[in-house]
Structure formats: C-alpha cells, structure tokens
Scaffold this active site. Structure first.
Site, short mmCIF file in Angstrom:
data_model
loop_
_atom_site.label_atom_id
_atom_site.label_comp_id
_atom_site.label_asym_id
_atom_site.label_seq_id
_atom_site.Cartn_x
_atom_site.Cartn_y
_atom_site.Cartn_z
N PHE A 248 10.48 67.67 16.02
CA PHE A 248 11.67 68.45 16.34
C PHE A 248 11.87 68.58 17.84
O PHE A 248 10.93 68.86 18.58
CB PHE A 248 11.56 69.87 15.76
CG PHE A 248 11.78 69.97 14.29
CD1 PHE A 248 13.06 70.05 13.76
CD2 PHE A 248 10.69 70.02 13.42
CE1 PHE A 248 13.26 70.17 12.39
CE2 PHE A 248 10.88 70.14 12.05
CZ PHE A 248 12.17 70.21 11.53
N ASP A 249 13.11 68.43 18.25
CA ASP A 249 13.55 68.88 19.57
C ASP A 249 13.56 70.40 19.52
O ASP A 249 13.52 71.00 18.44
CB ASP A 249 14.94 68.30 19.84
CG ASP A 249 15.55 68.78 21.13
OD1 ASP A 249 14.85 68.78 22.17
OD2 ASP A 249 16.72 69.19 21.12
#
Length: 217
Positions: A9-10
């Site tokens: 995930f960003d």
C-alpha cells in the site's frame, strides 16, 4: 481479478487523507524562503511525488533551492503537519480483513519511513503491517520504484506473481511496473482516472469498499 497473497500500500491518498498537513507544510516552506505560494491547482500536485522533485518541477527551483525548501517543509511537518491527517473511512477494516484472510500487508511510501511509521502508529494501523517501508530523509531513496524494491526485499517477498501494489498516483503504478508488479489505482485519493489508466493500472477502485471487494472477494 487474480487473488493476491501480498498487498503493498501507498500511504498518502491511499490509506490516509494527508493533504492538509502536506499542503500546510509546503505553504510554510514558501513563507520561510520568501517564495510565492503556488496556486491551489499546483499545490495539489505536491500530493504523491517525492518532495524534492515537486519543488523543482512545480516551482522551477534549482536543486539546491529545492533542498532548502524540503528542509523548511520538514521544520513544520514533523510537529504539526504529520497529524493534520485522517484515515479514510473503511481502511482500518480493510487492513484488518486482509490480515484475517492471511494476506501479507506492506506499506511502501515515498514519505520518509520515520514519518510513515509515526503516522501508522498514531492511527493504530501499524498493527496490520508486516513491514513499514518508506523513503530516506537524505533523499537517497525517494523514487517509488526504489521504495517498492526496498519493501519487497525488507518483507522477503519473492513471489511477485502473487503481489499487488495499491496507490493513487501514476508514480505508484509506474513504480510497481518497474518491479514487475500490477497496481490497483485508488481513485478516492489524489489522482484521476485518466492518470491511473494511462499509467497502466490493472484495475481502479472508486471507493475503499470497491478496493475491499477487489482484494478479498
């Protein structure tokens, strides 16, 4: 859609809405260096890319001037901007459900790792992560492709065929591609559908609920 056992995930624009703190930090840097504040549409483009690049590309600063701006940004951000931020509704539940399903969850952000860890701990999201990986404060690792490569190495992920990146900007999609990974675009963040599609996102989630469905059903 293929089922993935590892999800990267960003952070900004994907797990949290960090725009207020980032933009206030940019405004502070401009005041500190006696620079004109960029118009709102330019300020929004600071959300996602590495800071040094943004000050150069969006404001036309030289490399040395951009470094001064980054230094000023970091005077404000760690004490105030860091927590001018909130978790998108449904994200905590998504991360919880991914872990309950036996998935490996890794944070891969261009934000300095030290700041990313503080944010994840502050919002009680760190408990869901197998690794929290970010950029370096000395700018030696800021490119998203480099951050993702570092995250894969740190989390000992070798089965890239079962791994997907989730992010809201083209840098996430392109950084994933550099590492042979697909990327799901988070449209509820700061990027546009056109940007994510043009970069090559394999799917686009308009909402966190849609992202939940893509990753878990």
């Amino acid at each position: 859609m293929q089922k993935y056992s590892v999800v990267l995930f960003d952070l900004d624009g994907t797990l949290t809405d960090s725009a207020p703190g980032i933009l206030n930090s940019v405004r502070y840097a401009c005041r500190k260096l006696n620079l004109p504040e960029p118009p709102p549409e330019t300020l929004r483009r600071f959300l996602g890319p590495p800071l040094l690049d943004s000050f150069q590309n969006l404001m036309g600063l030289s490399p040395s001037e951009s470094q001064q701006a980054v230094d000023a940004f970091r005077e404000y951000f760690p004490t105030k901007g860091l927590f001018e931020n909130e978790v998108y509704p449904g994200i905590a539940e998504l991360l919880r459900d991914l872990k309950a399903a036996g998935k490996t969850v890794v944070l891969a952000t261009s934000k300095p790792e030290e700041f990313a860890r503080r944010i994840m701990e502050h919002f009680d999201l760190a408990q869901y992560c197998d690794a929290i990986c970010g950029a370096t404060l000395d700018e030696t690792r800021t490119d998203k492709g480099e951050v993702i490569a570092y995250a894969l190495q740190t989390a000992h992920i070798t089965d890239t065929a079962a791994t997907v990146m989730v992010g809201d900007r083209e840098h996430d999609v392109k950084g994933a591609a550099k590492n042979g990974l697909p990327c799901i675009g988070a449209l509820y963040g700061y990027g546009s559908r056109e940007e994510l599609s043009a970069a090559g996102a394999v799917a686009i989630a308009d909402t966190v609920a849609m992202l939940h469905d893509l990753l878990l059903t």
